[in-house]
Design a protein around this motif. Structure first.
Motif, PDB file in Angstrom:
ATOM      1  N   LEU A 110      -7.943   1.191  -5.534  1.00  0.00           N
ATOM      2  CA  LEU A 110      -7.623   2.598  -5.682  1.00  0.00           C
ATOM      3  C   LEU A 110      -8.542   3.411  -4.786  1.00  0.00           C
ATOM      4  O   LEU A 110      -9.771   3.286  -4.872  1.00  0.00           O
ATOM      5  CB  LEU A 110      -7.786   3.051  -7.139  1.00  0.00           C
ATOM      6  CG  LEU A 110      -6.883   2.354  -8.172  1.00  0.00           C
ATOM      7  CD1 LEU A 110      -7.240   2.815  -9.579  1.00  0.00           C
ATOM      8  CD2 LEU A 110      -5.415   2.604  -7.876  1.00  0.00           C
ATOM      9  N   ASN A 111      -7.936   4.215  -3.906  1.00  0.00           N
ATOM     10  CA  ASN A 111      -8.696   5.023  -2.949  1.00  0.00           C
ATOM     11  C   ASN A 111      -9.722   4.197  -2.187  1.00  0.00           C
ATOM     12  O   ASN A 111     -10.871   4.606  -1.985  1.00  0.00           O
ATOM     13  CB  ASN A 111      -9.368   6.205  -3.644  1.00  0.00           C
ATOM     14  CG  ASN A 111      -8.398   7.333  -3.918  1.00  0.00           C
ATOM     15  OD1 ASN A 111      -7.315   7.403  -3.339  1.00  0.00           O
ATOM     16  ND2 ASN A 111      -8.765   8.230  -4.809  1.00  0.00           N
ATOM     17  N   GLY A 112      -9.315   3.001  -1.775  1.00  0.00           N
ATOM     18  CA  GLY A 112     -10.167   2.167  -0.939  1.00  0.00           C
ATOM     19  C   GLY A 112     -11.231   1.390  -1.678  1.00  0.00           C
ATOM     20  O   GLY A 112     -12.007   0.659  -1.055  1.00  0.00           O
ATOM     21  N   SER A 145      -5.028  15.705  -6.527  1.00  0.00           N
ATOM     22  CA  SER A 145      -3.762  15.288  -7.169  1.00  0.00           C
ATOM     23  C   SER A 145      -3.032  14.228  -6.354  1.00  0.00           C
ATOM     24  O   SER A 145      -1.805  14.289  -6.186  1.00  0.00           O
ATOM     25  CB  SER A 145      -2.846  16.505  -7.402  1.00  0.00           C
ATOM     26  OG  SER A 145      -3.445  17.413  -8.286  1.00  0.00           O
ATOM     27  N   GLN A 146      -3.774  13.261  -5.863  1.00  0.00           N
ATOM     28  CA  GLN A 146      -3.149  12.146  -5.168  1.00  0.00           C
ATOM     29  C   GLN A 146      -4.092  10.943  -5.214  1.00  0.00           C
ATOM     30  O   GLN A 146      -5.298  11.085  -5.419  1.00  0.00           O
ATOM     31  CB  GLN A 146      -2.816  12.494  -3.718  1.00  0.00           C
ATOM     32  CG  GLN A 146      -4.026  12.744  -2.833  1.00  0.00           C
ATOM     33  CD  GLN A 146      -3.608  13.043  -1.390  1.00  0.00           C
ATOM     34  OE1 GLN A 146      -2.508  13.532  -1.132  1.00  0.00           O
ATOM     35  NE2 GLN A 146      -4.489  12.754  -0.452  1.00  0.00           N
ATOM     36  N   VAL A 147      -3.519   9.748  -5.045  1.00  0.00           N
ATOM     37  CA  VAL A 147      -4.322   8.531  -5.050  1.00  0.00           C
ATOM     38  C   VAL A 147      -3.661   7.515  -4.125  1.00  0.00           C
ATOM     39  O   VAL A 147      -2.430   7.401  -4.073  1.00  0.00           O
ATOM     40  CB  VAL A 147      -4.470   7.966  -6.487  1.00  0.00           C
ATOM     41  CG1 VAL A 147      -3.125   7.617  -7.090  1.00  0.00           C
ATOM     42  CG2 VAL A 147      -5.383   6.750  -6.500  1.00  0.00           C
ATOM     43  N   ASP A 148      -4.485   6.814  -3.349  1.00  0.00           N
ATOM     44  CA  ASP A 148      -4.018   5.719  -2.508  1.00  0.00           C
ATOM     45  C   ASP A 148      -4.120   4.422  -3.306  1.00  0.00           C
ATOM     46  O   ASP A 148      -5.195   4.080  -3.814  1.00  0.00           O
ATOM     47  CB  ASP A 148      -4.858   5.608  -1.236  1.00  0.00           C
ATOM     48  CG  ASP A 148      -4.585   6.751  -0.273  1.00  0.00           C
ATOM     49  OD1 ASP A 148      -3.409   7.106  -0.117  1.00  0.00           O
ATOM     50  OD2 ASP A 148      -5.540   7.286   0.321  1.00  0.00           O
ATOM     51  N   ARG A 205       0.857  -1.191   0.000  1.00  0.00           N
ATOM     52  CA  ARG A 205       0.000   0.000   0.000  1.00  0.00           C
ATOM     53  C   ARG A 205       0.893   1.240   0.000  1.00  0.00           C
ATOM     54  O   ARG A 205       1.916   1.279   0.681  1.00  0.00           O
ATOM     55  CB  ARG A 205      -0.894  -0.004   1.243  1.00  0.00           C
ATOM     56  CG  ARG A 205      -1.842   1.193   1.352  1.00  0.00           C
ATOM     57  CD  ARG A 205      -2.596   1.154   2.665  1.00  0.00           C
ATOM     58  NE  ARG A 205      -3.438  -0.023   2.778  1.00  0.00           N
ATOM     59  CZ  ARG A 205      -4.013  -0.413   3.907  1.00  0.00           C
ATOM     60  NH1 ARG A 205      -3.786   0.237   5.026  1.00  0.00           N
ATOM     61  NH2 ARG A 205      -4.794  -1.473   3.922  1.00  0.00           N
ATOM     62  N   PHE A 206       0.501   2.268  -0.749  1.00  0.00           N
ATOM     63  CA  PHE A 206       1.245   3.534  -0.753  1.00  0.00           C
ATOM     64  C   PHE A 206       0.345   4.641  -1.286  1.00  0.00           C
ATOM     65  O   PHE A 206      -0.693   4.385  -1.906  1.00  0.00           O
ATOM     66  CB  PHE A 206       2.520   3.435  -1.605  1.00  0.00           C
ATOM     67  CG  PHE A 206       2.285   3.116  -3.055  1.00  0.00           C
ATOM     68  CD1 PHE A 206       2.119   4.123  -3.992  1.00  0.00           C
ATOM     69  CD2 PHE A 206       2.217   1.793  -3.489  1.00  0.00           C
ATOM     70  CE1 PHE A 206       1.897   3.837  -5.326  1.00  0.00           C
ATOM     71  CE2 PHE A 206       1.996   1.484  -4.819  1.00  0.00           C
ATOM     72  CZ  PHE A 206       1.840   2.512  -5.742  1.00  0.00           C
ATOM     73  N   ARG A 207       0.752   5.856  -1.023  1.00  0.00           N
ATOM     74  CA  ARG A 207       0.047   7.030  -1.562  1.00  0.00           C
ATOM     75  C   ARG A 207       0.993   7.750  -2.507  1.00  0.00           C
ATOM     76  O   ARG A 207       2.145   8.015  -2.165  1.00  0.00           O
ATOM     77  CB  ARG A 207      -0.384   7.970  -0.439  1.00  0.00           C
ATOM     78  CG  ARG A 207      -0.982   9.304  -0.927  1.00  0.00           C
ATOM     79  CD  ARG A 207      -1.479  10.122   0.244  1.00  0.00           C
ATOM     80  NE  ARG A 207      -2.565   9.435   0.917  1.00  0.00           N
ATOM     81  CZ  ARG A 207      -3.035   9.792   2.112  1.00  0.00           C
ATOM     82  NH1 ARG A 207      -2.499  10.803   2.769  1.00  0.00           N
ATOM     83  NH2 ARG A 207      -4.029   9.112   2.654  1.00  0.00           N
ATOM     84  N   MET A 208       0.510   8.066  -3.696  1.00  0.00           N
ATOM     85  CA  MET A 208       1.295   8.860  -4.647  1.00  0.00           C
ATOM     86  C   MET A 208       0.588  10.191  -4.876  1.00  0.00           C
ATOM     87  O   MET A 208      -0.637  10.261  -4.994  1.00  0.00           O
ATOM     88  CB  MET A 208       1.502   8.112  -5.965  1.00  0.00           C
ATOM     89  CG  MET A 208       0.251   7.787  -6.743  1.00  0.00           C
ATOM     90  SD  MET A 208       0.600   7.015  -8.366  1.00  0.00           S
ATOM     91  CE  MET A 208       1.548   8.293  -9.184  1.00  0.00           C
ATOM     92  N   ALA A 209       1.383  11.247  -4.885  1.00  0.00           N
ATOM     93  CA  ALA A 209       0.858  12.594  -5.135  1.00  0.00           C
ATOM     94  C   ALA A 209       1.750  13.267  -6.167  1.00  0.00           C
ATOM     95  O   ALA A 209       2.941  12.943  -6.285  1.00  0.00           O
ATOM     96  CB  ALA A 209       0.832  13.402  -3.837  1.00  0.00           C
TER      97      ALA A 209
END
Length: 458
Positions: free
Chosen positions: A268-270, A249-252, A181-185
């Motif tokens: 994506l985003n849960g 401007s970000q997605v988990d 799991r990671f978050r990219m912005a």
């Protein structure tokens, strides 16, 4: 236009602010129905739901009525360790972790960390799922240490920031199926490739691994890369999605790798996007993770909230299994074999506990190692075993599990609770994460019968 407020609203809000300033970080928190929060130590709870809250602002504890309380968040101290390998689901949907001790025709016996040993009438148990010990967190961060950082990336404020092309990589002790799991912005346009189950952790050369891509023109793409083929890239799935679809401007991103069935699940985003089969029907054995930035030098991209954990794909699959015939017991093994019949009981053996199960086609009961069993479904009685009293309270246990309560009171380290199916329980206070009031369905005494000539709904 000013909205009207109750005379007590502002004093309560000011009191909550003062409490937050004066109390230590680890304090109980009471959230009221009108939105205010009070911090302190919950010292008692009466059968009628009144809560006593001790605070340094008062010589005597505050008395709060149950209809003023929405929920109580208990201080996050060190509670009992949850290493139970079974999850029991009751007939009313409540569930909690436990150790399965025994089964007979009348009772299911378990041991819990929150209330000790319990003997539960069998007709009040819906399901016992085995082999669902909490999954180990392999890594949570990031921190700068341990990563191989190559040009374009820097560590900053608990995240990795890229302002050009480059890679960050690291190998982890990943024994089997896992979740990443990671978050990219991004500042302007994302352009990221993530390699996982990676044996090489290099951008060039042939390798067995998966590749996940998100860029501004093509959206998301999942690829299987192999080392032993003249054309090493095999597409698994593509999702047309623009960066403009994400206003912040970000997605988990969460990627789950099932090494047993050779599948990759993408969230994506849960929200689950889907599960995709490996075209080679063989999951890469690598343990490396690599992030590659391909943005230009005038852009910026961040990777944060990295987590890698063990993941039991079989347990998740069986949680979603349809039980089928509710009038019979059902056994599902970890290899997805299913049997319908009668769960007779359990017994010990030198290799561990055995589940005794009899199906209609064999005269002798089968002895199944408990370690091979995934789920036990118990037959649903034709009539409810006991009437369900109203349950206006619900507790969430630390880590896993929740219970509805028809009544509760406590002082000190134990919550004396009344459960609609389990009866009286003494629950450890340090095992409770949250207590909340919920709406109670009022029983309908008799269903209205239509008059002759009236149309009945189908």
């Amino acid at each position: 236009m000013k909205t009207s407020e109750s005379p007590l609203a502002l004093p309560v809000q000011r009191l909550a602010i003062l409490c937050a300033c004066l109390l230590p970080v680890h304090a109980d928190e009471v959230i009221l129905t009108e939105g205010s929060r009070l911090s302190g130590t919950v010292t008692a709870m009466a059968d009628d739901g009144r809560i006593s809250l001790s605070s340094p602002l008062s010589f005597e504890p505050f008395q709060l009525k149950s209809d003023q309380i929405e929920r109580v968040l208990f201080a996050q101290g060190k509670g009992p360790a949850d290493d139970s390998d079974a999850m029991l689901v009751l007939a009313n949907g409540d569930q909690f972790p436990c150790e399965l001790l025994g089964i007979d025709q009348a009772l299911v016996r378990v041991r819990t960390v929150f209330a000790g040993p319990l003997e539960i009438p069998r007709d009040r148990v819906s399901t016992v799922q085995l082999g669902v010990r909490p999954r180990k967190i392999i890594y949570k961060g990031p921190t700068e240490n341990g990563w191989n950082i190559r040009s374009g990336w820097r560590y900053e404020a608990k995240g990795f920031v890229a302002d050009g092309g480059g890679t960050i990589s690291r190998a982890f002790d990943i024994p089997g199926s896992f979740a990443l799991r990671f978050r990219m912005a991004w500042k302007t346009t994302p352009n990221l490739q993530v390699y996982f189950a990676d044996e090489l952790m290099e951008t060039g050369g042939k390798a067995d691994r998966y590749q996940f891509t998100f860029d501004g023109s093509g959206g998301f793409k999942l690829v299987r890369q192999q080392s032993g083929d003249s054309y090493p890239y095999k597409d698994m799935h593509a999702i047309r999605r623009s960066p403009d679809d994400y206003a912040d401007s970000q997605v988990d991103v969460e990627i789950r790798v099932d090494r047993q069935l050779h599948q990759v699940h993408l969230w994506l985003n849960g929200e689950e996007e889907g599960k995709y089969s490996d075209p080679l029907k063989a999951t890469p054995p690598g343990k490396g993770i690599m992030f590659q930035s391909k943005i230009g030098a005038d852009d910026e991209m961040t990777i944060s909230n990295i987590e890698i954990r063990e993941w039991d794909a079989a347990a998740v699959r069986h949680q979603n299994e349809k039980r089928g015939d509710e009038t019979r017991d059902v056994v599902i093994t970890r290899t997805s074999n299913r049997g319908t019949g009668n769960i007779i009981g359990m017994k010990d053996s030198k290799d561990g506990p055995l589940v005794l199960y009899k199906n209609p086609h064999n005269p002798e009961p089968m002895e199944l190692p408990a370690s091979d069993v995934s789920t036990l479904f118990f037959a649903k009685p034709a009539e409810p075993a006991v009437a369900k009293p109203p349950a206006p309270w619900q507790i969430s246990l630390r880590g896993r599990g929740l219970l509805a309560l028809s009544g509760c009171s406590f002082a000190g380290d134990s919550l004396d609770a009344e459960h609609p199916l389990l009866g009286k329980l003494a629950i450890r206070r340090d095992a409770i994460a949250r207590l909340e009031r919920k709406e109670v369905e009022r029983p309908v005494e008799e269903e209205a019968k239509p008059e002759e000539g009236d149309d009945e709904e189908e």
